[in-house]
Design an enzyme around this catalytic site. Structure first.
Site, PDB file in Angstrom:
ATOM      1  N   SER A 134       0.927  -0.832  -0.020  1.00 24.66           N
ATOM      2  CA  SER A 134      -0.075  -0.112   0.246  1.00 24.66           C
ATOM      3  C   SER A 134       0.917   1.303   0.130  1.00 24.66           C
ATOM      4  O   SER A 134       1.746   1.223   0.597  1.00 24.66           O
ATOM      5  CB  SER A 134      -0.943  -0.097   1.385  1.00 24.66           C
ATOM      6  OG  SER A 134      -1.625   1.293   1.158  1.00 24.66           O
ATOM      7  N   LYS A 188      -4.941  -6.631   2.764  1.00 22.95           N
ATOM      8  CA  LYS A 188      -4.696  -5.527   1.974  1.00 22.95           C
ATOM      9  C   LYS A 188      -6.123  -5.152   1.424  1.00 22.95           C
ATOM     10  O   LYS A 188      -6.570  -3.969   1.284  1.00 22.95           O
ATOM     11  CB  LYS A 188      -3.680  -5.888   0.802  1.00 22.95           C
ATOM     12  CG  LYS A 188      -3.996  -4.784  -0.237  1.00 22.95           C
ATOM     13  CD  LYS A 188      -3.231  -3.314   0.330  1.00 22.95           C
ATOM     14  CE  LYS A 188      -2.868  -2.312  -0.532  1.00 22.95           C
ATOM     15  NZ  LYS A 188      -3.557  -1.865  -1.824  1.00 22.95           N
ATOM     16  N   HIS A 191      -7.808  -3.564   4.103  1.00 23.07           N
ATOM     17  CA  HIS A 191      -7.197  -1.880   4.263  1.00 23.07           C
ATOM     18  C   HIS A 191      -8.171  -1.202   3.510  1.00 23.07           C
ATOM     19  O   HIS A 191      -8.367  -0.034   3.612  1.00 23.07           O
ATOM     20  CB  HIS A 191      -5.567  -2.129   4.030  1.00 23.07           C
ATOM     21  CG  HIS A 191      -5.016  -0.807   3.698  1.00 23.07           C
ATOM     22  ND1 HIS A 191      -5.084  -0.283   2.504  1.00 23.07           N
ATOM     23  CD2 HIS A 191      -4.053  -0.267   4.399  1.00 23.07           C
ATOM     24  CE1 HIS A 191      -4.496   0.978   2.426  1.00 23.07           C
ATOM     25  NE2 HIS A 191      -3.822   1.056   3.646  1.00 23.07           N
ATOM     26  N   ASN A 192      -7.973  -1.560   2.000  1.00 25.99           N
ATOM     27  CA  ASN A 192      -8.746  -0.747   1.254  1.00 25.99           C
ATOM     28  C   ASN A 192     -10.171  -0.432   1.555  1.00 25.99           C
ATOM     29  O   ASN A 192     -10.584   0.720   1.112  1.00 25.99           O
ATOM     30  CB  ASN A 192      -8.645  -1.390  -0.227  1.00 25.99           C
ATOM     31  CG  ASN A 192      -7.299  -1.338  -0.756  1.00 25.99           C
ATOM     32  OD1 ASN A 192      -6.180  -1.275  -0.167  1.00 25.99           O
ATOM     33  ND2 ASN A 192      -7.030  -1.205  -2.262  1.00 25.99           N
ATOM     34  N   GLU A 195     -10.216   2.168   4.000  1.00 27.16           N
ATOM     35  CA  GLU A 195      -9.722   3.497   3.252  1.00 27.16           C
ATOM     36  C   GLU A 195     -10.951   4.003   2.585  1.00 27.16           C
ATOM     37  O   GLU A 195     -11.343   5.298   2.675  1.00 27.16           O
ATOM     38  CB  GLU A 195      -8.576   2.904   2.259  1.00 27.16           C
ATOM     39  CG  GLU A 195      -8.340   4.089   1.325  1.00 27.16           C
ATOM     40  CD  GLU A 195      -7.300   3.726   0.229  1.00 27.16           C
ATOM     41  OE1 GLU A 195      -6.155   2.937   0.731  1.00 27.16           O
ATOM     42  OE2 GLU A 195      -7.404   4.073  -0.840  1.00 27.16           O
ATOM     43  N   ARG A 453     -40.258 -15.354   9.992  1.00 29.14           N
ATOM     44  CA  ARG A 453     -39.757 -16.456   9.094  1.00 29.14           C
ATOM     45  C   ARG A 453     -40.542 -17.776   9.373  1.00 29.14           C
ATOM     46  O   ARG A 453     -40.890 -18.656   8.409  1.00 29.14           O
ATOM     47  CB  ARG A 453     -38.246 -16.817   9.128  1.00 29.14           C
ATOM     48  CG  ARG A 453     -37.368 -15.505   8.911  1.00 29.14           C
ATOM     49  CD  ARG A 453     -35.856 -15.562   9.152  1.00 29.14           C
ATOM     50  NE  ARG A 453     -35.305 -16.677   8.432  1.00 29.14           N
ATOM     51  CZ  ARG A 453     -34.566 -17.627   8.934  1.00 29.14           C
ATOM     52  NH1 ARG A 453     -34.728 -18.009  10.081  1.00 29.14           N
ATOM     53  NH2 ARG A 453     -34.302 -18.644   8.224  1.00 29.14           N
TER      54      ARG A 453
HETATM   55  P1  NBP Z   1      -0.476  -1.694 -14.035  1.00 27.56           P
HETATM   56  O1  NBP Z   1      -1.789  -2.162 -13.179  1.00 27.56           O
HETATM   57  O2  NBP Z   1      -1.213  -0.268 -15.175  1.00 27.56           O
HETATM   58  O3  NBP Z   1      -0.168  -2.721 -14.959  1.00 27.56           O
HETATM   59  C1  NBP Z   1       0.751  -2.503 -15.994  1.00 27.56           C
HETATM   60  C2  NBP Z   1       1.956  -3.303 -16.038  1.00 27.56           C
HETATM   61  O4  NBP Z   1       1.230  -4.708 -16.232  1.00 27.56           O
HETATM   62  C3  NBP Z   1       2.883  -3.065 -17.277  1.00 27.56           C
HETATM   63  O5  NBP Z   1       4.216  -3.516 -16.693  1.00 27.56           O
HETATM   64  C4  NBP Z   1       2.537  -3.959 -18.387  1.00 27.56           C
HETATM   65  O6  NBP Z   1       3.437  -4.336 -19.159  1.00 27.56           O
HETATM   66  C5  NBP Z   1       2.148  -5.354 -17.359  1.00 27.56           C
HETATM   67  N1  NBP Z   1       1.461  -6.262 -18.222  1.00 27.56           N
HETATM   68  C6  NBP Z   1       0.005  -6.276 -18.562  1.00 27.56           C
HETATM   69 BR1  NBP Z   1      -1.268  -4.783 -18.563  1.00 27.56          BR
HETATM   70  N2  NBP Z   1      -0.318  -7.456 -19.363  1.00 27.56           N
HETATM   71  C7  NBP Z   1       0.679  -8.146 -19.154  1.00 27.56           C
HETATM   72  C8  NBP Z   1       0.932  -9.385 -19.689  1.00 27.56           C
HETATM   73  N3  NBP Z   1      -0.050 -10.258 -20.249  1.00 27.56           N
HETATM   74  N4  NBP Z   1       2.151 -10.003 -19.192  1.00 27.56           N
HETATM   75  C9  NBP Z   1       3.187  -9.232 -18.806  1.00 27.56           C
HETATM   76  N5  NBP Z   1       3.118  -8.127 -18.248  1.00 27.56           N
HETATM   77  C10 NBP Z   1       1.727  -7.585 -18.534  1.00 27.56           C
HETATM   78  O7  NBP Z   1       0.428  -1.066 -13.257  1.00 27.56           O
HETATM   79  P2  NBP Z   1       0.680  -0.274 -11.742  1.00 27.56           P
HETATM   80  O8  NBP Z   1      -0.281   0.899 -11.706  1.00 27.56           O
HETATM   81  O9  NBP Z   1       2.023  -0.077 -11.692  1.00 27.56           O
HETATM   82  O10 NBP Z   1       0.114  -1.573 -10.882  1.00 27.56           O
HETATM   83  C11 NBP Z   1       0.919  -2.761 -10.531  1.00 27.56           C
HETATM   84  C12 NBP Z   1       0.202  -3.647  -9.491  1.00 27.56           C
HETATM   85  O11 NBP Z   1      -0.030  -3.062  -8.601  1.00 27.56           O
HETATM   86  C13 NBP Z   1      -1.352  -3.829  -9.998  1.00 27.56           C
HETATM   87  O12 NBP Z   1      -1.946  -5.138  -9.455  1.00 27.56           O
HETATM   88  C14 NBP Z   1      -2.014  -2.894  -9.157  1.00 27.56           C
HETATM   89  O13 NBP Z   1      -3.466  -3.108  -8.860  1.00 27.56           O
HETATM   90  C15 NBP Z   1      -1.274  -2.661  -7.652  1.00 27.56           C
HETATM   91  N6  NBP Z   1      -1.112  -1.584  -7.192  1.00 27.56           N
HETATM   92  C16 NBP Z   1      -1.362  -0.305  -7.860  1.00 27.56           C
HETATM   93  C17 NBP Z   1      -1.265   0.929  -6.991  1.00 27.56           C
HETATM   94  C18 NBP Z   1      -1.419   2.152  -7.625  1.00 27.56           C
HETATM   95  O14 NBP Z   1      -1.376   3.311  -6.985  1.00 27.56           O
HETATM   96  N7  NBP Z   1      -1.148   2.340  -8.946  1.00 27.56           N
HETATM   97  C19 NBP Z   1      -1.057   0.772  -5.756  1.00 27.56           C
HETATM   98  C20 NBP Z   1      -1.212  -0.396  -5.060  1.00 27.56           C
HETATM   99  C21 NBP Z   1      -1.148  -1.538  -5.950  1.00 27.56           C
HETATM  100  P3  NBP Z   1       3.803  -3.617 -20.579  1.00 27.56           P
HETATM  101  O15 NBP Z   1       4.469  -2.178 -20.328  1.00 27.56           O
HETATM  102  O16 NBP Z   1       4.327  -4.446 -21.784  1.00 27.56           O
HETATM  103  O17 NBP Z   1       2.210  -3.001 -20.836  1.00 27.56           O
END
Ligand code: NBP
Length: 483
Positions: A134, A188, A191-192, A195, A453
């Site tokens: 998080s 987690k 937690h969300n 939130e 019921r």
């Molecule tokens: P995204 O959730 O936007 O995912 C993008 C990434 O996934 C890129 O590296 C992309 O590769 C890769 N990807 C996809 Br789309 N399809 C794929 C596949 N079939 N094979 C391999 N790679 C693939 O990224 P993020 O926002 O950095 O979040 C990453 C994780 O962390 C998610 O599960 C998200 O829920 C979680 N999370 C995010 C946050 C936040 O604030 N953003 C907070 C906490 C947790 P590419 O570059 O080749 O397209």
């Protein structure tokens, strides 16, 4: 498989979008040799180009080279889109990894998916760790709150690395082993959910101060800044003041007045509510927060309601003593927030029982004190409460929280009643109060429901004065029989 000259990375990150790239930079800047990989090589190159100086990175274009660059036992963190993409990456990597290696999913996975994946990889001798992370982008870079599940054995070698890159509060890392298989992703998710409730309650407090006391956004920002110096001190209260202070450069209006009032969501609040429903645990505060976002986003229906001009109360709230009102809203917010956390911990207790996890609630509250969105000073009180009595029954039973609610309840009731009379929607405040009153009631009207019921479906009932199960012959002579 490993060549000792290149197989020196202590940790690997695959998936270098916002979260993964920041996490990789965090590992490298803390001195870990960090292997990096992304499906499309451009992101890997960009990371090296822009931040290669942060530490010792080993960049690979192919998954095979990436795995070969890791020291045994290999530790890989997957940071890709949750769902299908995570499965695709797991399938690819599991063919390249060896028994004893550790594969971590740091994305927002459903805990049931994590349980399934852990079981499948366990058969191959690979430790699969579903880990909640998080704190968003900034947390990933500077120190997130980390909630790893998986085996205790995997935590023994992975834990110290994760602890080092996590946020620290009073020198204590915001990372601890949560429990086996899906426990990390489960907490987690909760937690969300908390939130969601916390954000909704803060938004309701804003609405009360604005619609009830007539304060403008800048004045409300001052109130939140003041609240942030006391028992409500938290990241969310702090950033709310910042949001409310902001003036739109284009119109000169408070930014909050030009932002469309339709709250988005990515689904973890809904998962929390669905899970709680499956476990039979009330999470009314979190559910109301999810529903309120839903209502805010129901654009067509809200527009139609404006056309119909649904009637409201004839007169607005006439607040006489603004300072007293502000204090009442603060207390109502605090009490409602305690209910949301109490309900969240109830789901964790039920999940732990259902899935056989030994979750230390006090340690969990401790790792939420820093790095994550719900970080707040009062989490110290939650830790103390669970340390004193691990099997509390409800957070509301801890003397500290009982005292707060006792101190807050008159204000809480008058704020909810006043909001109802003047037509200000406070679903979070109101449902939290109703839950509190339900919890403390010696008798609930559920007896009527049991009677209904039994009447229409012969569902039977139990009695308070003797053992057994009973049915009344409603369509007969209305005598009671043993069921
Ligand atoms: P995204 O959730 O936007 O995912 C993008 C990434 O996934 C890129 O590296 C992309 O590769 C890769 N990807 C996809 Br789309 N399809 C794929 C596949 N079939 N094979 C391999 N790679 C693939 O990224 P993020 O926002 O950095 O979040 C990453 C994780 O962390 C998610 O599960 C998200 O829920 C979680 N999370 C995010 C946050 C936040 O604030 N953003 C907070 C906490 C947790 P590419 O570059 O080749 O397209």
């Amino acid at each position: 498989m490993s060549d000792s000259s290149t197989a020196r990375a202590e940790i690997g990150v695959t998936g270098l979008a916002v979260m993964g790239s920041n996490l990789a930079r965090n590992f490298a800047s803390k001195g870990f040799v960090t292997a990096i990989h992304n499906r499309s090589y451009a992101k890997t190159e960009a990371l090296i180009k822009d931040h290669g100086g942060d530490g010792d990175f080993i960049a690979s274009e192919s998954a095979a080279d990436f795995v070969a660059s890791l020291a045994v036992p290999r530790k890989v963190i997957i940071m890709v889109k949750a769902g299908g993409p995570t499965d695709a990456v797991i399938n690819e990597l599991s063919e390249l990894l060896e028994p004893g290696d550790i594969l971590v999913d740091g994305g927002n996975a459903q805990f049931e998916d994590t349980r399934r994946r852990e079981e499948a990889l366990r058969e191959k001798g690979i430790h699969f760790v579903g880990s909640g992370i998080s704190g968003g982008e900034e947390g990933a870079l500077l120190g997130p709150s980390i909630m790893p599940g998986g085996s205790a054995e995997s935590y023994a070698s992975l834990g110290p690395i994760l602890e080092k890159i996590s946020a620290h509060v009073d020198g204590v890392p915001c990372c601890t082993h949560i429990g086996t298989d899906g426990a990390g992703h489960f907490v987690k998710m909760i937690h969300n959910g908390i939130e969601y409730a916390d954000m909704q309650l803060i938004a309701e407090a804003y609405d009360l101060l604005r619609s009830g006391a007539g304060l403008n956004p800048a004045e409300i920002a001052e109130v939140f800044s003041e609240w942030n110096k006391g028992e409500l001190e938290s990241f969310l209260v702090e950033i709310t003041a910042e949001v409310l202070k902001q003036v739109d450069a284009e119109t000169g209006k408070p930014l909050v007045d030009v932002i469309l009032d339709a709250a988005g969501q990515k689904g973890t609040g809904t998962w929390t509510v669905q899970t709680a429903l499956n476990l039979g645990v009330p999470v009314s505060g979190i559910a109301e927060a999810v529903f309120a976002r839903g209502l805010s986003s129901a654009a067509a229906q809200r527009a139609a309601a404006q056309k119909v001009n649904l009637p409201g109360p004839s007169s607005p709230w006439e607040v006489q003593d603004k300072d007293a009102f502000i204090e009442s809203v603060r207390l109502a917010l605090y009490a409602s927030k305690i209910v949301a956390y109490a309900q969240g911990f109830d789901v964790i207790a039920a999940g732990a029982k259902e899935y056989g996890w030994d979750i230390d609630n006090g340690a969990l509250a401790r790792i939420w004190r820093g790095g994550c969105i719900i970080r707040a000073v009062f989490l110290n009180r939650i830790t103390e409460a669970f340390e004193e009595t691990p099997d509390l029954g409800s957070l509301l039973f801890a003397p500290y929280f009982t005292e707060v609610v006792s101190r807050a309840q008159d204000s809480w009731r008058s704020v909810v009643a006043g909001a109802a009379k003047s037509g200000i929607p406070v679903p979070g405040f109101a449902s939290s109060l109703a839950y509190y009153d339900g919890l403390r009631s010696e008798r609930l009207p559920a007896a009527v429901i049991q009677g209904q019921r039994d009447f229409f479906g012969a569902h039977t009932y139990k009695r308070i004065d003797k053992e057994g199960t009973f049915h009344t012959l409603w369509s007969g002579d209305r005598t009671e029989v043993d069921a």
